[in-house]
Design a protein around this motif. Structure first.
Motif, short mmCIF file in Angstrom:
data_model
loop_
_atom_site.label_atom_id
_atom_site.label_comp_id
_atom_site.label_asym_id
_atom_site.label_seq_id
_atom_site.Cartn_x
_atom_site.Cartn_y
_atom_site.Cartn_z
N ARG A 26 0.81 -1.23 -0.02
CA ARG A 26 -0.02 0.02 0.02
C ARG A 26 0.75 1.33 0.02
NH1 ARG A 26 -2.92 -3.09 4.31
NH2 ARG A 26 -1.88 -1.61 5.48
N ARG A 27 1.97 1.13 0.73
CA ARG A 27 2.80 2.43 0.86
C ARG A 27 3.48 2.61 -0.47
NH1 ARG A 27 3.76 7.32 2.58
NH2 ARG A 27 5.83 7.71 2.91
N HIS A 28 4.00 1.45 -1.12
CA HIS A 28 4.64 1.91 -2.56
C HIS A 28 3.84 2.22 -3.53
CE1 HIS A 28 8.68 0.81 -1.36
NE2 HIS A 28 8.24 -0.44 -0.90
N GLN A 29 2.28 1.97 -3.40
CA GLN A 29 1.50 2.32 -4.31
C GLN A 29 1.39 4.04 -4.25
OE1 GLN A 29 -1.86 -0.18 -3.34
NE2 GLN A 29 -1.54 -1.13 -5.41
N VAL A 30 1.57 4.41 -3.22
CA VAL A 30 1.38 5.72 -2.86
C VAL A 30 2.93 6.40 -3.52
CG1 VAL A 30 1.46 7.70 -1.48
CG2 VAL A 30 0.00 5.72 -1.27
N LEU A 31 3.77 5.88 -3.07
CA LEU A 31 5.26 6.54 -3.39
C LEU A 31 5.45 6.25 -4.81
CD1 LEU A 31 7.43 4.99 -0.23
CD2 LEU A 31 6.82 7.46 -0.87
N ASN A 32 5.30 5.20 -5.53
CA ASN A 32 5.97 4.70 -6.97
C ASN A 32 5.61 5.84 -7.89
OD1 ASN A 32 7.53 2.78 -6.09
ND2 ASN A 32 5.76 1.20 -6.41
N PRO A 33 4.30 6.03 -7.81
CA PRO A 33 3.92 7.33 -9.24
C PRO A 33 4.62 8.67 -9.16
CG PRO A 33 2.17 6.07 -8.52
CD PRO A 33 3.08 5.88 -7.48
N THR A 34 5.00 8.82 -7.79
CA THR A 34 5.48 10.48 -7.50
C THR A 34 6.88 10.21 -7.53
OG1 THR A 34 4.76 10.20 -5.17
CG2 THR A 34 3.17 10.92 -6.80
N LYS A 35 7.44 9.29 -6.53
CA LYS A 35 8.79 9.42 -6.12
C LYS A 35 9.92 8.81 -7.05
CE LYS A 35 11.68 8.09 -2.07
NZ LYS A 35 11.56 7.65 -0.75
N TYR A 36 9.78 8.00 -8.02
CA TYR A 36 10.74 7.22 -8.61
C TYR A 36 10.50 7.66 -10.19
CZ TYR A 36 11.41 4.64 -4.65
OH TYR A 36 11.43 4.44 -3.29
N HIS A 37 11.57 7.68 -10.93
CA HIS A 37 11.53 7.97 -12.36
C HIS A 37 12.40 7.06 -12.94
CE1 HIS A 37 9.57 11.91 -11.22
NE2 HIS A 37 10.35 12.00 -10.21
N ALA A 38 11.76 6.36 -14.06
CA ALA A 38 12.57 5.29 -14.60
C ALA A 38 11.74 5.11 -16.05
CB ALA A 38 12.61 4.02 -13.63
N VAL A 39 12.65 4.53 -16.93
CA VAL A 39 12.05 4.18 -18.16
C VAL A 39 12.05 2.47 -18.11
CG1 VAL A 39 12.54 3.83 -20.68
CG2 VAL A 39 13.25 5.98 -19.58
N VAL A 40 10.79 2.00 -18.41
CA VAL A 40 10.76 0.59 -18.20
C VAL A 40 10.53 -0.07 -19.38
CG1 VAL A 40 9.29 -1.06 -16.61
CG2 VAL A 40 9.57 1.03 -15.72
N LYS A 41 11.32 -1.33 -19.68
CA LYS A 41 10.92 -1.93 -20.89
C LYS A 41 10.44 -3.52 -19.95
CE LYS A 41 12.64 0.72 -23.93
NZ LYS A 41 11.63 1.38 -24.76
N GLU A 42 9.31 -3.91 -20.25
CA GLU A 42 8.68 -5.20 -19.65
C GLU A 42 8.67 -6.40 -20.62
OE1 GLU A 42 5.46 -2.97 -16.88
OE2 GLU A 42 4.84 -2.98 -19.08
N ASN A 43 8.86 -7.47 -19.72
CA ASN A 43 8.68 -8.58 -20.33
C ASN A 43 9.39 -9.08 -21.69
OD1 ASN A 43 6.64 -9.54 -18.53
ND2 ASN A 43 5.06 -8.05 -19.65
N ILE A 44 10.89 -8.65 -21.39
CA ILE A 44 11.63 -9.16 -22.61
C ILE A 44 12.22 -10.61 -22.26
CG2 ILE A 44 13.76 -8.53 -23.37
CD1 ILE A 44 13.54 -5.75 -22.08
N SER A 45 12.16 -11.27 -23.59
CA SER A 45 12.29 -12.69 -23.17
C SER A 45 13.93 -12.82 -23.20
CB SER A 45 11.98 -13.37 -24.55
OG SER A 45 12.30 -14.94 -24.51
N TYR A 46 14.31 -13.68 -22.26
CA TYR A 46 15.79 -14.17 -22.39
C TYR A 46 15.99 -15.39 -22.52
CZ TYR A 46 15.17 -15.57 -17.19
OH TYR A 46 14.84 -16.22 -16.45
N GLY A 47 14.84 -16.36 -22.59
CA GLY A 47 15.24 -17.83 -22.79
C GLY A 47 13.63 -18.47 -23.46
N PRO A 48 13.76 -19.63 -23.55
CA PRO A 48 12.75 -20.21 -24.28
C PRO A 48 11.25 -20.27 -23.65
CG PRO A 48 14.34 -21.95 -23.70
CD PRO A 48 14.87 -20.47 -23.29
N HIS A 49 11.33 -20.60 -22.37
CA HIS A 49 10.14 -20.59 -21.45
C HIS A 49 9.56 -19.46 -21.12
CE1 HIS A 49 7.69 -22.19 -17.88
NE2 HIS A 49 7.85 -23.21 -18.43
#
Length: 339
Positions: A26-49
């Motif tokens: 719950r705390r991080h849901q409040v902090l994250n949108p305002t406190k942190y700044h990052a470019v995120v690349k999601e769900n990049i495959s590094y293997g076959p599974h």
């Protein structure tokens, strides 16, 4: 929030308390949108599974110089866990925030906000993997990082300055990858891809095989009920079998930080001290790995605390990354192979 956390930790003692993760989520849901700044690349495959995927959290600020990298590996008792936990706010605290897992998100977000590229991975779970498959997944992820992290779209990370951070069973898989590889490497050639350092967070370096619920997972992963065989495949068993000249047990050349929470379960505590003692016995001149106890936290709360006002573990990890990456110019030389 800190009093609420401390009360929950003390009330549950050395057992894992889901309530603690919920409070932090719950705390991080409040902090994250305002406190942190990052470019995120999601769900990049590094293997076959389908579980061989990773997220990359990179700083928003441009940088000419390559950045240090952490690769974070979650826990989950061999059968559970994900790089995105608690509605996206956990583990993002390691990289960024507002994924599915507040904790994973915070972790990624946190390090990116401090100029460190954070890679948070998934890996195969029982029953879809058997030993040493967890270590194999770590190897594939490391190879993906080595070949891709220096690209601008991946955050301009430095593939020569990568720190592996494993929480609980995540640390077990990292240890399997590193120490089992050295078993088969009779010439002590370089660990490849390069590793600037390793951090073990509350890692089970061996197992109590008596609890019934534990037996099921261990039997499925190690494909045996033999406690001796399971021990031999554990990190403590693996380093027992290493040569005293193994470079992965020299903290001057292969930095290692071991972290316990003050309220970690007895099994984690006991196996950690067994690992440290065996490490000391095999290490050149008995040199110890770095070791820290995080006060007032349990098996899960210390990683959840990263990026909050109680940022003890976050500072410890940043200082370790900064130290080992700033000095990491060493490569295996021919003289190293003569040991």
């Amino acid at each position: 929030m800190q009093s609420e956390i401390l009360e929950a930790v003390e009330q549950n003692g050395t057992t894992w308390a889901p309530a603690v993760a919920e409070i932090y989520g719950r705390r991080h849901q409040v902090l994250n949108p305002t406190k942190y700044h990052a470019v995120v690349k999601e769900n990049i495959s590094y293997g076959p599974h389908e579980r061989n995927v990773l997220d990359v959290y990179s700083p928003t600020e441009a940088s000419i110089a390559p950045r240090p990298v952490i690769v974070y590996v979650h826990g989950g008792n061999l059968v559970a866990g994900d790089k995105v936990w608690y509605k996206g706010s956990l583990y993002a605290n390691v990289g960024r925030y507002y994924h599915c897992n507040p904790m994973l998100l915070t972790t990624g977000n946190y390090f990116a906000s401090h100029g460190i590229v954070a890679v948070i991975i998934n890996y195969r779970l029982v029953p879809n993997v058997a030993y040493p498959g967890g270590g194999d997944d770590i190897q594939m992820a490391r190879e993906w990082v080595y070949h891709n992290i220096s690209k601008q779209q991946s955050g301009n990370g430095d593939p020569e300055k990568v720190v592996l951070v494993g929480s609980s069973v995540g640390g077990l898989h990292i240890a399997t990858n590193v120490y089992l590889a050295d078993h088969s490497n009779v010439n002590y050639k370089p660990v490849f891809p390069p590793i600037a350092g390793i951090v073990y967070l509350s890692t089970p370096f061996s197992f109590d095989t008596t609890p019934e619920d534990r037996q099921t997972a261990l039997r499925a992963y190690y494909e045996t009920e033999d406690a001796k065989e399971i021990y031999e495949h554990s990190p403590v068993g693996l380093i027992e079998a290493l040569s005293a000249s193994s470079l992965v047990l020299d903290p001057r050349k292969f930095p290692c930080l071991i972290v316990l929470a003050q309220y970690d379960p007895k099994e984690i505590q006991d196996s950690t001290f067994s690992f440290i003692e065996e490490y000391r016995r095999k290490s050149p001149q008995g040199i110890l790995p770095e070791f820290v106890v995080v006060a007032g936290h349990n098996h899960i709360s210390h990683i959840c605390s990263i990026g909050t006002e109680d940022d003890v573990l976050g500072r410890i990890l940043r200082e370790f990354v900064g130290k080992v990456c700033s000095r990491f110019t060493w490569k295996y030389k021919s003289t190293d192979l003569d040991a």
